[in-house]
Design a protein around this motif. Structure first.
Motif: not given
Length: 459
Positions: A13, A16-17, A20-21, A23-24, A173
């Motif tokens: 997790r 993945v987080l 994701f962050f 990429m944001v 990332s």
């Protein structure tokens, strides 16, 4: 031992987080950069249009052939080029076709958010539009360039730029996520996994004598959690062993008390015959002997009741000073202590006399075994309760024992069972009162007892 699979673990997790962050964050960087890319591309067209206009301006009559005009427009990538100095149109290039303009953009009014919005609008077009762009020439701010061009090459360049940014963002990332993942794995996940495995294993075998987790010297929150978990497991394990010992002891005491009560009943019957003796000395000691036997029988019965549930009390109203005086005259109850009775005459309490005698006797035996020579009992009526102080001149209670002094099997000295104060506390609580360690030290120890006064204190 059941731990979550990798796909549902904290590590996965976090990975993945992190991706994701990142990429944001990359998107938040990409949005203004694609707007700036579009502006730079249009400014290049404006500069090329200015240069094409200068080429026309270099001709003698400011006129060029149709072939040269088409070549210049091809180099600019536009359908028409107009130059303005002030409000005067100075040059004009146009191809033979006049396409319909679908959108107008004035670079003089372009702002941060409008550039981003126009860029994403361009990317979102299903087909290339014909657009008109007007703005100052990068070569000469006094020259205003007006071009009409096809948006398709711009969209292609923007998509190519976006693909390069996307690829770079994915690489960044993944590298960032990997570094963060490794850091979190070492700093957080691995210690948490050890703690979790220890908790799961401890739940399965709580009494197993093993080292539950690696206790590190970390000073952060996880280090504190590891140390506190180890302490908690040791305390729980000790408590479970103590409960097991108590259960075994309770069974043994119940059996012994049952048999001892039967024996004492026989002794009671025999002691009754001593009352018929004509010997003065026998007559003098017989009442004390009978009272001691009765107390022993009642103690056995009370022990049986206490091992099953709360002590069964038989309260009565009696003079407290008389009870303490009886205690002082019973060497079996106080040992070699010199008991000083300063309880006021007439101060009555409502309690189970034998059980309260047992409380004082336990305190006296503890003081005698600790090496005390004198014990003083005082009492007074305070705010609807009888306050009792029991003080001795012993060496005091060790600091390591004080936090668990009233717990079963807390042994303050060799040879002690560790049950005397625990029984005293339970008996006082059963009466609705309390017992506390008021003071201890090299000069002695003082216990404070409190009993509710059920009848105003007067005897």
């Amino acid at each position: 031992m059941h731990l979550p699979p990798l796909t549902r673990s904290l590590s996965a997790r976090l990975l993945v987080l992190t991706v994701f962050f990142v990429m944001v964050s990359e998107f938040l960087i990409y949005a203004p950069s694609i707007g700036r890319f579009r502006l730079a591309w249009l400014e290049e067209r404006m500069a090329a249009g200015h240069l094409a206009g200068l080429a026309v301006d270099a001709t003698p009559d400011r006129r060029v052939s149709q072939d040269l005009a088409a070549m210049l427009l091809h180099l600019v990538g536009a359908h028409t080029v107009d130059l303005y100095r002030g409000r005067t149109q100075t040059h004009m290039l146009a191809d033979l076709t006049q396409p319909l303009v679908e959108a107008d953009f004035d670079l003089r009014q372009a702002g941060f958010f409008s550039l981003i919005g126009d860029a994403f609008m361009t990317l979102g077009q299903s087909e290339g539009r014909i657009i008109r762009v007007i703005g100052p020439s990068p070569k000469d701010p006094d020259i205003l360039v007006d071009v009409v061009l096809d948006e398709t090459p711009l969209r292609a360049a923007m998509f190519d730029y976006s693909e390069r940014i996307l690829g770079l963002s994915i690489v960044i990332s993944l590298i960032t996520a990997g570094l963060v993942f490794l850091s979190l794995q070492v700093l957080m996940v691995a210690p948490m996994r050890r703690i979790t495995q220890s908790m799961v294993a401890f739940r399965g075998e709580p009494e197993r004598p093993w080292i539950p987790t690696t206790v590190t010297r970390r000073k952060d929150e996880l280090g504190v959690a590891e140390r506190e978990l180890a302490i908690l497991q040791d305390d729980l394990r000790a408590a479970l062993r103590q409960k097991e010992h108590l259960a075994g002891l309770g069974t043994a005491v119940s059996k012994i008390s049952h048999d001892l009560r039967n024996i004492l009943s026989t002794v009671r019957l025999l002691s009754d015959r001593l009352a018929d003796s004509t010997d003065p000395e026998v007559k003098r000691i017989t009442p004390a002997l009978v009272a001691a036997v009765d107390r022993a029988v009642n103690l056995c019965a009370a022990t049986l009741d206490f091992s099953a549930d709360r002590p069964r009390l038989m309260p009565s109203r009696f003079d407290l000073a008389g009870l303490v005086a009886e205690l002082a005259g019973d060497p079996a109850a106080i040992g070699k202590l010199d008991l000083i009775n300063t309880v006021p005459q007439g101060l009555a309490v409502t309690a189970d006399r034998d059980q309260l005698f047992r409380v004082f006797s336990n305190l006296a035996r503890n003081a005698d075994r600790a090496g005390a020579k004198r014990m003083t009992v005082t009492a007074e009526l305070l705010e609807g309760a009888v306050s009792i102080e029991v003080a001795d001149d012993g060496p005091g209670v060790a600091a390591s024992v004080q936090p668990t002094l009233f717990q079963p099997f807390t042994r303050g000295r060799p040879g002690s069972t560790g049950l005397g104060l625990a029984i005293a506390r339970d008996l006082m609580v059963a009466h609705g009162g309390s017992i506390d360690l008021a003071m201890t030290g090299p000069a002695g120890t003082r216990f404070h007892l409190s009993l509710p006064d059920a009848a105003g204190g007067a005897g």
